[in-house]
Structure formats: C-alpha cells, structure tokens
Design an enzyme around this catalytic site. Structure first.
Site, short mmCIF file in Angstrom:
data_model
loop_
_atom_site.label_atom_id
_atom_site.label_comp_id
_atom_site.label_asym_id
_atom_site.label_seq_id
_atom_site.Cartn_x
_atom_site.Cartn_y
_atom_site.Cartn_z
N ASP A 255 0.85 -1.19 0.00
CA ASP A 255 0.00 0.00 0.00
C ASP A 255 0.89 1.24 0.00
OD1 ASP A 255 -3.16 0.39 0.46
OD2 ASP A 255 -2.10 2.10 1.34
N ALA A 284 1.58 1.25 -5.98
CA ALA A 284 1.28 -0.14 -6.35
C ALA A 284 1.84 -0.50 -7.72
CB ALA A 284 -0.23 -0.36 -6.32
N CYS A 344 -14.16 -0.85 -7.54
CA CYS A 344 -15.25 -0.19 -6.81
C CYS A 344 -15.77 1.01 -7.60
CB CYS A 344 -14.79 0.22 -5.41
SG CYS A 344 -13.38 1.35 -5.39
#
Length: 399
Positions: A255, A284, A344
């Site tokens: 992260d 990332a 998402c």
C-alpha cells in the site's frame, strides 16, 4: 406535519422520465425539471413536493440546486414528516436485517438510497457509529437523524465523517466532528472471516474500514491454504489478513500509506500471525513492476485498487488503469495459481471491468479461467433501480 401545501413544488418537464421515477428510480437530474428563479433559489437541502408535468404529486423530495442530482426521493407520501420518528423507522428496518445477518454489531447499517436514506452512509463499529451525510438534506437534518440512530441502535458514540468526493459534488464543505459521546482513543478491532482488522474511525479512509469486501475476503481465503499471497492496494490488510486466517503460509501487503500498513501489521499481531505477514510501502504500479523485475512469484495475487473510474467521463482512462493492473499482476502468479481483481467504480460495470481485466491478463501472455464473481456483502444492498448502488465487483481467475 409537512403538508403538501406548506412545501415548495418542483415539476418535471414533459419529456422527463416520470415512469422511471414512479417505478422506483430515486433521482431527478437538474435538466429534467422546470427550473425558474424560485426553483433555483431553493436553499440546498430544502424539502419539496415533486409533481409530474400534469401537476400530479409523485413524492416528497430533498432538493439541491448546486448538484447535478437536483432531487432525491425521500418518501412517496407527500404528507410525510421527515422527523426523528421517520428516521427511526428507517433505522429500525435496516437494523433488523443486519442483526439477522451478523452475530456482532460490526457492519454497514445504512447504504444510502438502498436503505431509504439517499446520500447517507452509516457504518457501525460496536458502540460507535460513523455517519457520512453526503447529501445536503442529510446535513440539514443531521440532529434528528443522529437522535434516531442513538434511539434505535443504542450506540454510545456518533462520529460525523464529512469528507470525500460525494460531498464535493453536492457543494458541501468538508466537516468532521464527534457528535455524540467520544471518539475511540485507539483503533477499533473488527473480526471478520477469522481475521482481525484495526479500524481508525477518525484518521482512516472513509469510515475507517471497508465492510463491503467481507464476502470476497472470505472467498479469497478459501484459495489460500498453504499459499504464498500478495495483497496489492491492501489498505489495512483486507485480503492478506483474511488469507492468513485461511491458512496461508505467508502474505505480503502492499500500500502507499504507511499508516494503513501499520494498522495492517497491528491486525496481524492481534491475530497472532505477524510472523507470516510482511508489508511493502510504495506506489502499487511501481511495486508490481519491481516484483516482476525481481522474478517474484505468488500462489495468490489480489489487487483491490481505488475507484479508477468514479464517473462516466473517467471511464475509458479507468478501464486502461484496470487493464494495466491485470497486465502487471498476472505474471506474478504461479502456474495454476489465482488472481483476484477488484473494482469499486460504479461507472465501470462488470462486463466492461471483466473485459479490461482479461485484456490485461492476455497482454501478460497468460490464459485464465474465471472461477468466481463477487459483489458487495448483503449489508450493502443493491437498489435494483439504481445501478450506482452496485458498484463493487471482484473477479477471481485461475491462471
């Protein structure tokens, strides 16, 4: 009681899709209304009666002239009174389902339109609730809403998280505060799928923890026994800690946030699996590139990035980013291993996201079987009329 005669009226244009609204679609866009100086002058959050072009009442709405979503449907009864009693009925209905689903009070209690409170998110962490009022009407009626929340759930602490992109789209300022009780002095431990997560309710992302991935964490864990696992965009260790709970031999969380990785390590320590857990801080894409250059290989790789396509104008750029994630992640997976890819972004439906993922896997020279498609947990119900409420997709491939 708010009777129709005491409230302002907003009216649909003749070409507006009144049928969709009658069938449950909860929004009216600014270009669907007859807008004049009076309508445009309504203060954000003002309640009004929505009429069709023939002046027939359709429901009680909350208005916001500063938002592309001008009206949000609150109640089909134009005589409804939006007070503590009204809020309590919404919370009671939502709580009944969550208590049936979960043995402990850790879940999303209110998922906006799908739970009848447009633009409102409430996540519960035991005795503390975190409220995100992402619509102007909810900001204006926060006091009776919070009173009803305490009345129905018995929580001792209520925190307002007034940050994020959604509030900006509503023309609302960032504003976070402790509304009732006190904020927890330390991160709150949350047990899901046998793993312990540490939720920072005041300094973390969103409300402190992403409950939506709970069932996908569980599915991923079923693939991880004795496996070497890589969890990219890990936040507080979502997939990696679940993998360790499922018997993974080792797991690495990647992260860009040092604070999130510290919370992930605290969660591993709380579960007694810190000896099998490691973290790697960095961008990332950079870390995936470096791992490829290092010749690293993992039995299971899972990537759960932020919303690369948060809106339709960002869709094509977002799909290219998802393709890039898949292209960089696929070579890291051992032959016969598993790749989990998540989105998402509500603007990228499951078909478009799956296509981008498969293009990335193919460009990496790998072949894939799609073995599972996952969505948000049942505490994030989908409103069938509103595609945006079904934003989360998780695809699991065997390579």
């Amino acid at each position: 009681m708010n009777m129709p005669s005491s409230l302002p009226v907003v009216r649909l244009k003749p070409k507006a899709n009144a049928r969709a609204i009658r069938h449950g679609f909860p929004w009216v866009y600014d270009n669907e209304l007859v807008t004049d100086r009076r309508t445009k002058g309504l203060a954000p959050g003002t309640l009004a009666v929505l009429e069709d072009d023939k002046r027939q009442p359709m429901g009680l709405v909350a208005t916001n002239s500063k938002s592309r979503i001008f009206c949000r449907m609150l109640d089909r009864n134009v005589g409804a009174s939006i007070d503590q009693t009204w809020f309590a009925a919404k919370f009671t209905k939502a709580l009944q389902m969550r208590e049936r689903l979960y043995e402990t009070p850790f879940y999303r209690l209110i998922h906006a339109e799908a739970d009848g409170l447009p633009g409102v998110v409430v996540d519960r962490f035991g005795a503390t609730a975190v409220v995100q009022p992402n619509a102007a009407w909810a900001d204006a009626l926060l006091e009776p809403m919070v009173a009803a929340l305490v009345e129905v759930t018995g929580v001792s602490n209520v925190i307002k998280n007034g940050s994020g992109r959604a509030r900006g789209l509503e023309g609302l300022e960032e504003d976070s505060a402790v509304l009732i009780g006190t904020a927890p002095a330390a991160p709150v431990p949350v047990v899901m799928n046998g793993a312990t997560y540490m939720a920072d309710l005041t300094g973390g992302q969103k409300t402190g923890l992403f409950y939506d991935q709970r069932p996908n964490h569980g599915f991923a864990a079923s693939l991880c026994k004795d496996a070497k696992v890589l969890d990219v965009f890990s936040h507080v260790g979502g997939f990696s800690l679940a993998a360790l709970a499922g018997g993974a031999a080792e797991a690495t969380a990647v992260d860009g946030s040092a604070a999130a990785l510290e919370l992930a390590f605290s969660g591993a320590a709380a579960a007694g699996v810190e000896d099998r857990f490691s973290t790697r801080k960095g961008d990332a894409f950079d870390v995936l590139t470096a791992l490829n250059e290092e010749g690293a290989r993992f039995d299971v790789v899972i990537c759960d990035p932020p919303a690369f396509a948060p809106s339709k104008p960002a869709l094509e750029k977002g799909l290219r980013a998802y393709e890039r994630v898949a292209r960089l992640a696929a070579p890291l997976v051992t032959e016969g291993g598993y790749l989990g890819l998540c989105s998402c972004s509500h603007a990228a439906d499951v078909t478009r996201f799956r296509g981008a993922s498969l293009r990335g896997i193919g460009r990496a020279g790998r072949q894939a079987q799609l073995i599972h498609t996952g969505y948000a947990g049942p505490d994030h119900p989908l409103m069938p009329q509103l595609a945006e409420s079904g934003y989360l997709k998780s695809l699991f491939f065997r390579l």
